[in-house]
Design an enzyme around this catalytic site. Sequence first.
Site, PDB file in Angstrom:
ATOM      1  CB  SER A 202      -2.999   6.127   6.583  1.00 24.89           C
ATOM      2  OG  SER A 202      -3.094   7.167   7.218  1.00 24.89           O
ATOM      3  CG  HIS A 236      -3.031   3.819   2.700  1.00 25.15           C
ATOM      4  ND1 HIS A 236      -2.505   2.136   2.955  1.00 25.15           N
ATOM      5  CD2 HIS A 236      -2.028   4.197   3.238  1.00 25.15           C
ATOM      6  CE1 HIS A 236      -1.947   2.559   4.170  1.00 25.15           C
ATOM      7  NE2 HIS A 236      -1.814   3.729   4.572  1.00 25.15           N
ATOM      8  CE  LYS A 265       1.129   3.567   2.588  1.00 23.43           C
ATOM      9  NZ  LYS A 265       2.488   3.126   3.866  1.00 23.43           N
TER      10      LYS A 265
HETATM   11  C1  LIG Z   1      -1.125   8.177   2.615  1.00 23.46           C
HETATM   12  C2  LIG Z   1       0.238   8.081   3.244  1.00 23.46           C
HETATM   13  N1  LIG Z   1       1.308   9.224   3.119  1.00 23.46           N
HETATM   14  C3  LIG Z   1       2.382   8.810   2.763  1.00 23.46           C
HETATM   15  C4  LIG Z   1       3.124   7.876   3.143  1.00 23.46           C
HETATM   16  C5  LIG Z   1       4.156   7.245   3.575  1.00 23.46           C
HETATM   17  O1  LIG Z   1       4.797   6.379   2.320  1.00 23.46           O
HETATM   18  P1  LIG Z   1       6.226   5.953   2.458  1.00 23.46           P
HETATM   19  O2  LIG Z   1       6.299   4.504   3.412  1.00 23.46           O
HETATM   20  O3  LIG Z   1       5.939   5.581   1.161  1.00 23.46           O
HETATM   21  O4  LIG Z   1       6.925   6.908   3.175  1.00 23.46           O
HETATM   22  C6  LIG Z   1       1.668   7.306   4.200  1.00 23.46           C
HETATM   23  C7  LIG Z   1       2.241   5.919   5.042  1.00 23.46           C
HETATM   24  O5  LIG Z   1       2.665   5.346   6.103  1.00 23.46           O
HETATM   25  C8  LIG Z   1       0.843   6.773   3.575  1.00 23.46           C
HETATM   26  O6  LIG Z   1      -0.308   6.368   4.601  1.00 23.46           O
END
Ligand SMILES: Cc1ncc(COP(=O)(O)O)c(C=O)c1O
Length: 416
Positions: A202, A236, A265
Site C-alpha cells: 500500500s 489495492h 478502494k
Molecule cells: C493492504 C491493505 N489491507 C487492508 C486494508 C484495510 O482496508 P479497509 O479500509 O477495508 O479496512 C488496507 C487499507 O488501507 C490496505 O492497504
Amino acid sequence: MSKTNFITSLKEETQRLAALGVAKSPEIVISKYDLSPSHSPQAVISDKQYILFNSNDYLGLRFHPQLIAAEHDGSQIYGTGPGAVRFISGTLQIHKQLELAIANYHGFPEAIVFSSAFAANFSTISALAKGQSQDSLVSSDTLVISDQLNHRSIVDGIRVSTLPSENRQIYRHLDYAHLAEILTQNLGKFPRVMVISDGVFSMLGEIVDLLKLREICDLYDSQYPQGVLLYIDDAHGIGVIGETGRGTQEYTHSRADVLVGTFGKAFGCDGGYVAGGLEIITYLREAASGYIYSNNLSPGTASAALAAVNLVSGPEGVKLLTSLKSNIALFKKLLQSSPVRFAAVTSHAIQPLLIGDPQQAQKFKNQLFDEGILVTAINYPVVPKGQDEIRIQISASHTSSDLEKLTALVIKYFPK
Ligand SMILES: Cc1ncc(COP(=O)(O)O)c(C=O)c1O
C-alpha cells in the site's frame, strides 16, 4: 494524581509527533465535492477546490449514480443498519447476494463479507492460525510467515493470534529466497504454515510475484504434515491490475488459497471480504471474531458494493479500467525525464515519490496543497525512517489536464 500523569503522557506523545512534523491531525476537512462533469470530483476545503491525488477510489466509482441509487434502495428495503450480527438476525439477503457475486468475480467457491478489510485480516489470520476455543479441533501450532512490509491489519492479525515468537517469522520484503530459507529451517518443527503477503503494497504500489510465492508454497506443501496455505491481501490490487481488473491473481496468472479484498478502494464503497474454498469460509463463519462479534456491512453499503461488483464486471468496468491504465501511463510519461525520484517503480495507480525526510515531505505536500492538489506525506512508522515519501494515487476519473497540472507542480517543488 496518577491518572493525571497517564493523560499527560498521552499529551506529550501527541506534542512530540507534532514537533516532528509527522502528526496526522488536525485532519483536512472536506466540506463537499464539486462534481461538475468537466473535471474529476474535486474536494472543497474552506471554500477552495482541490484535485484529489490521495484517494483509493481508483475507478472513480464513489459518485456513480448506480451505486448511489443501490445504496438508497438497500436502506429502503432493509433499513439503515443490519440490526444484529450475522448469526443472530443480521444476515440479510443482500449480504448473501454480495458474497455470491464476489466469489464468482474471483472464481472461488465461497466468500464472506466483513465490515472492513481491516476486520477481515484481523480476525481471519487469528482464526486460521489458531483454534478459537480450548476444545477446537484446529491446531494452535501454526508457523505464520509474513512479508516485512505487510499492511498493519495483517501485523495486528498475527499479533492478536498470540502465537509464541518462534511461530511468527518475517521474511525480508519481496525476498522469496529468504521465505524459502525460513520454510526449510522450520521443517519438522511445525505441523502447518501460513504464508501471508499483500498483493499490492500500500505504501509503494509494488506488486507481489504471486507466481513465485505459489511455486514456493506448493514446493513445501507436502513437506509439512498439514501443508502450506497462501494468504494474499489484495486490497489495492483488485479493480486496478490484471487484464480485467481482478487483481494480483489475474496480473500474475496465479492463485492464492485465501484472498482478502476491500469494497473501500476501487469498488468505491466500504467493507471487506475473504474469498476461498468452502471449508475455509465455512470455518470463518464459526471462528472469525470480527464476523461473530461485530455488525456486518450496513444494507445500503452492501447493496452499493453489489452494484460496484456488477459494474466492474461489465463493459463500463472495462472502460474505467482502460482510463485508469492510460492515466497511469500518462503520469509516468510526464515525469519520465524529470529528476523526480521514486521510492519504487510500479505500473500500479500508487506512485510513491521518495523524499527521505519528514519535514521536507511535509513541506512538499503543503506546497502542492497551496496549489490546489491533495497528496499524502507518509512517514515513520508507516514507512521506515529515511523512506519518507509522497504517495500519489491516480484514478480513472482524473483528466489529462489534472495530470499535467500535478506533474508540472511536482517538478517545480520536488526537493533538490
Ligand atoms: C493492504 C491493505 N489491507 C487492508 C486494508 C484495510 O482496508 P479497509 O479500509 O477495508 O479496512 C488496507 C487499507 O488501507 C490496505 O492497504
